[in-house]
Design a protein around this motif. Structure first.
Motif, PDB file in Angstrom:
ATOM      1  N   SER A 166       0.818  -1.222   0.000  1.00 25.78           N
ATOM      2  CA  SER A 166       0.000   0.000   0.000  1.00 25.78           C
ATOM      3  C   SER A 166       0.849   1.269   0.000  1.00 25.78           C
ATOM      4  CB  SER A 166      -0.929  -0.007   1.208  1.00 25.78           C
ATOM      5  OG  SER A 166      -0.172  -0.020   2.389  1.00 25.78           O
ATOM      6  N   THR A 167       2.095   1.171   0.472  1.00 21.38           N
ATOM      7  CA  THR A 167       2.913   2.390   0.576  1.00 21.38           C
ATOM      8  C   THR A 167       3.757   2.648  -0.669  1.00 21.38           C
ATOM      9  OG1 THR A 167       4.560   1.046   1.706  1.00 21.38           O
ATOM     10  CG2 THR A 167       3.122   2.379   3.090  1.00 21.38           C
ATOM     11  N   VAL A 168       4.199   1.570  -1.306  1.00 24.41           N
ATOM     12  CA  VAL A 168       5.090   1.725  -2.452  1.00 24.41           C
ATOM     13  C   VAL A 168       4.508   1.046  -3.701  1.00 24.41           C
ATOM     14  CG1 VAL A 168       7.411   1.264  -3.351  1.00 24.41           C
ATOM     15  CG2 VAL A 168       7.106   1.808  -0.938  1.00 24.41           C
TER      16      VAL A 168
ATOM     17  N   PHE B 116       1.416  -0.306  -4.832  1.00 23.01           N
ATOM     18  CA  PHE B 116       0.226   0.160  -5.556  1.00 23.01           C
ATOM     19  C   PHE B 116       0.361   1.614  -6.030  1.00 23.01           C
ATOM     20  CE2 PHE B 116      -2.071  -3.426  -3.338  1.00 23.01           C
ATOM     21  CZ  PHE B 116      -2.203  -4.177  -4.495  1.00 23.01           C
ATOM     22  N   PRO B 117       0.890   2.543  -5.206  1.00 22.09           N
ATOM     23  CA  PRO B 117       1.083   3.900  -5.734  1.00 22.09           C
ATOM     24  C   PRO B 117       1.986   3.931  -6.971  1.00 22.09           C
ATOM     25  CG  PRO B 117       1.274   3.921  -3.356  1.00 22.09           C
ATOM     26  CD  PRO B 117       1.180   2.486  -3.760  1.00 22.09           C
ATOM     27  N   LEU B 118       3.024   3.088  -6.939  1.00 20.36           N
ATOM     28  CA  LEU B 118       3.934   3.028  -8.092  1.00 20.36           C
ATOM     29  C   LEU B 118       3.213   2.480  -9.319  1.00 20.36           C
ATOM     30  CD1 LEU B 118       6.952   3.749  -8.156  1.00 20.36           C
ATOM     31  CD2 LEU B 118       7.464   1.320  -8.000  1.00 20.36           C
ATOM     32  N   LEU B 119       2.436   1.437  -9.093  1.00 17.17           N
ATOM     33  CA  LEU B 119       1.675   0.830 -10.189  1.00 17.17           C
ATOM     34  C   LEU B 119       0.672   1.831 -10.767  1.00 17.17           C
ATOM     35  CD1 LEU B 119       1.200  -1.890 -11.682  1.00 17.17           C
ATOM     36  CD2 LEU B 119      -0.583  -2.373 -10.004  1.00 17.17           C
ATOM     37  N   ALA B 120      -0.016   2.536  -9.872  1.00 18.72           N
ATOM     38  CA  ALA B 120      -0.998   3.531 -10.323  1.00 18.72           C
ATOM     39  C   ALA B 120      -0.310   4.616 -11.139  1.00 18.72           C
ATOM     40  CB  ALA B 120      -1.709   4.146  -9.119  1.00 18.72           C
ATOM     41  N   SER B 121       0.870   5.011 -10.690  1.00 22.73           N
ATOM     42  CA  SER B 121       1.589   6.075 -11.380  1.00 22.73           C
ATOM     43  C   SER B 121       2.085   5.616 -12.744  1.00 22.73           C
ATOM     44  CB  SER B 121       2.753   6.517 -10.484  1.00 22.73           C
ATOM     45  OG  SER B 121       3.611   7.342 -11.182  1.00 22.73           O
ATOM     46  N   ILE B 122       2.608   4.393 -12.811  1.00 20.34           N
ATOM     47  CA  ILE B 122       3.228   3.921 -14.060  1.00 20.34           C
ATOM     48  C   ILE B 122       2.169   3.450 -15.068  1.00 20.34           C
ATOM     49  CG2 ILE B 122       4.710   2.125 -15.046  1.00 20.34           C
ATOM     50  CD1 ILE B 122       6.273   2.238 -12.360  1.00 20.34           C
ATOM     51  N   ALA B 123       1.226   2.636 -14.591  1.00 24.45           N
ATOM     52  CA  ALA B 123       0.308   1.985 -15.530  1.00 24.45           C
ATOM     53  C   ALA B 123      -1.035   2.700 -15.676  1.00 24.45           C
ATOM     54  CB  ALA B 123       0.080   0.534 -15.079  1.00 24.45           C
ATOM     55  N   PHE B 124      -1.412   3.541 -14.722  1.00 21.35           N
ATOM     56  CA  PHE B 124      -2.739   4.145 -14.781  1.00 21.35           C
ATOM     57  C   PHE B 124      -2.677   5.681 -14.719  1.00 21.35           C
ATOM     58  CE2 PHE B 124      -3.240  -0.148 -13.239  1.00 21.35           C
ATOM     59  CZ  PHE B 124      -4.308  -0.630 -13.970  1.00 21.35           C
ATOM     60  N   GLY B 125      -1.527   6.235 -15.009  1.00 22.42           N
ATOM     61  CA  GLY B 125      -1.395   7.692 -15.039  1.00 22.42           C
ATOM     62  C   GLY B 125      -1.731   8.371 -13.726  1.00 22.42           C
ATOM     63  N   GLY B 126      -1.518   7.669 -12.636  1.00 17.77           N
ATOM     64  CA  GLY B 126      -1.777   8.241 -11.315  1.00 17.77           C
ATOM     65  C   GLY B 126      -3.225   8.137 -10.858  1.00 17.77           C
TER      66      GLY B 126
END
Lengths: 522, 101
Positions: A231-233, A235-245
């Motif tokens: 939850s800290t690294v 998913f936020p990273l995934l959201a940023s890379i694959a889903f434009g944040g």
């Protein structure tokens, strides 16, 4: 076992030792509280549970939820989460998404009701950003505190999770370096601690416990680190890379099958019939129910189950909320079953250890004790090798203080919880009592003339703290033993008896104190 | 599931008790005579085979419980010094030691 040069071995020993020394005491805290958290359900029912004939999610709840839905703001009907309390009560959290001014991030805003699942009586009602108010959604401040201490060392999110994630990585590093360092793992697998309380005896003790718990140490460290960093690294990273944040887009892609929007009003199908059908498809206990878009034609009902006998993965069944028809089993991640989804699904049960009821929890608890022993024996071995140097002698005493002081502080937290239940806020006094207990343990440790006299003092304190807890629980209005026997509530009775036995054991067992004195003298 | 796991754990415990009581290094360290026969391969097979049965009969959940239980019990058996072992592990160890000496 491994063929390493002397230089490589020295480097590995340094990595193993120094990572253990710098993070060992925190690691011990996380492992010890995690061992207690394995029995979170039992601790919750012992500390805050009422009499119940059946799990509250096993009785008809449809009428309760419909009645409750009429008592909340209609905007909170976007999503309803339902789970069981410690007695006959259920929590029903009616909520929507809104920006939390405290964090600036989207959060669940709504109304949470604690209901009697049998009579429908509302025990408690709270509104707002509920996850900021633990008292609104957890009946036991004691269980909540112990779990928070384990999950994030009672530090603010996300820093506590990052620290425990790093501790998990350090534990993995210790496991791998320990495996590579130990050349005769199989040959030494049955070599008990050699007599004489020599340095080699301390090494035997550490190596033996570490060797037997090696696979589980890795599994628990890996899963714990994964859960902390997800939850800290992750998913936020995934959201940023694959889903434009876009967090919501990621969440929809990973965990929610797409639903064609249809806001046409439509009553929810019979929830009890849905739960009965879900039980027929997944024999494990229902643990959580979520109703999305209550009162609309596109409503969906998710029903979470414990794993069936012999299974490990939790099961989630998906229903059309308006028609009540079964739509299928929800994969752990994504829209279709996958290896990655299964691995993700394994993280939780393998870390928590409650996939096979009390049997797996007892085994996981025992593994937790073994890992505490590995951590402490490793620290003792390190300080033993450096005995005589003032700084390491001081550190050795710190290890003793933390080793015995932590359980003492946890018991003090339980005392504070029970003392505050009748008249004050247990969510405030439980952590304060832990701090008071830890301070007392530190004072006792510093005041003791030598390390040899520490152990009898701590044992006496632990014994008295354990023996007093069942009495205090009864005095604070907890369930009587007669009621526990009459209404078949085994948790309360079992925890009380275990505490009494532990108290007697601590008070009677003084034999090893002499050995510690010998070590201190050496 | 539970009866199968308990039975498998009991069989593995007995086999581990045999392995512990006849372990050459352990006996050397504690100045005990070497056992005449060990049958280490068969004993390890008897330790691990119940796990395979548990996996088939009780699934992955049973397998993890058995594996965890065997790890903890193995540690407890190995930690107990020869002749001072108590409880079930001690009984098994004493019995096997006497048989093999």
């Amino acid at each position: 076992m491994s063929r390493l040069s002397q230089a490589q071995l020295r480097r590995l020993t340094a990595i193993h030792g120094w990572s253990g020394i710098t993070l060992g005491l925190l690691l011990y805290t996380v492992i010890a509280t995690g061992t207690a958290a394995v029995f979170g359900g039992e601790i919750g029912r012992w500390s805050a549970g009422g009499i119940r004939a059946a799990d509250p999610l096993e009785v008809p709840i449809d009428a309760r939820i419909r009645a409750a839905a009429t008592q909340v703001d209609p905007s909170h009907l976007d999503d309803i989460a339902i789970w069981a309390g410690e007695g006959r009560d259920i929590y029903a959290f009616f909520h929507t998404q809104a920006e939390n001014p405290g964090t600036g991030a989207p959060d669940d805003l709504g109304t949470i009701l604690r209901l009697d699942a049998t009579s429908g009586e509302v025990f408690e009602r709270n509104e707002g950003f509920i996850w900021d108010q633990p008292a609104a959604w957890d009946g036991s401040a004691l269980r909540r505190f112990l779990v928070d201490l384990h999950v994030q060392l009672y530090m603010p999110t996300p820093w506590g999770l990052i620290v425990t994630g790093i501790l998990g990585l350090a534990m993995m590093a210790a496991v791998i370096s320990g495996l590579l360092m130990h050349r005769h793992l199989l040959r030494d697998l049955f070599v008990a601690e050699r007599p004489g309380w020599r340095l080699v005896s301390a090494r035997d003790r550490h190596v033996l416990a570490a060797s037997w718990s090696l696979p589980f140490a890795f599994v628990l460290a890996f899963t714990g680190s994964f859960l902390s960093f997800a939850s800290t690294v992750g998913f936020p990273l995934l959201a940023s890379i694959a889903f434009g944040g876009d967090d919501e887009a990621m969440s929809a892609a990973l965990f929610e099958p797409p639903v064609a929007e249809d806001a046409t009003p439509a009553p929810l199908a019979d929830l009890d019939a849905i739960l009965a059908d879900s039980r027929a498809r997944a024999p494990g206990h229902v643990t959580f129910v979520e109703i999305a878009r209550f009162g609309r034609a596109d409503a969906r009902v998710h029903v979470w189950h414990d794993p069936a006998a012999g299974g490990v993965l939790y099961v989630t069944n998906l229903y059309d909320g308006a028609a009540g028809t079964f739509l299928g089993r929800q994969p752990q991640v994504g829209a279709a079953p996958s290896v990655g989804g299964t691995l993700y699904g394994l993280m939780y049960p393998l870390h928590f250890g409650h996939f096979a009821g009390i049997a797996s929890r007892i085994v996981w608890g025992a593994l937790g004790v073994a890992l505490c022993f590995v951590t402490l024996s490793g620290l003792h071995l390190w300080t033993r090798r450096r005995a005589g140097a003032a700084v390491w002698d001081g550190f050795a005493r710190s290890v003793d203080i933390v080793a015995w002081g932590l359980p003492l502080a946890m018991l003090a937290a339980a005392w504070g919880f029970l003392l505050s239940v009748p008249a004050a806020d247990p969510f405030v006094w439980t952590p304060r009592s832990f701090v008071a207990g830890a301070a007392a343990a530190i004072i006792v440790g510093i005041a003791a003339p030598d390390r040899g006299s520490l152990l009898p003092r701590y044992r006496r304190l632990l014994g008295m703290a354990c023996l007093g807890l069942p009495i205090l629980r009864l005095a604070a209005g907890g369930m009587s033993w007669a009621d526990a026997i009459l209404h078949r509530q085994p948790d309360v009775l079992t925890v009380d008896i275990l505490l009494l036995l532990a108290g007697i054991w601590f008070l009677r067992r003084r034999r090893r104190a002499g050995r510690l004195a010998l070590e201190a003298a050496e | 599931m539970l009866p199968v796991v308990l039975a498998a754990t009991a069989i593995s415990t007995a086999a581990l008790g045999h392995l512990a009581s006849t372990d050459p290094k352990r006996r050397r360290v504690f100045h005990l005579p070497a056992p005449r026969r060990r049958h280490a391969g068969a004993a390890w097979a008897a330790t691990l085979a119940p796990g395979a049965i548990v996996a088939v009969v009780s699934g992955a959940g049973g397998l993890f419980v058995w594996l965890g239980a065997v790890s903890v019990i193995g540690w407890a058996l190995a930690s107990a010094r020869p002749r001072r072992a108590t409880g079930l592990g001690g009984m098994v160890e004493r019995f096997l030691t006497q048989t093999h000496e």
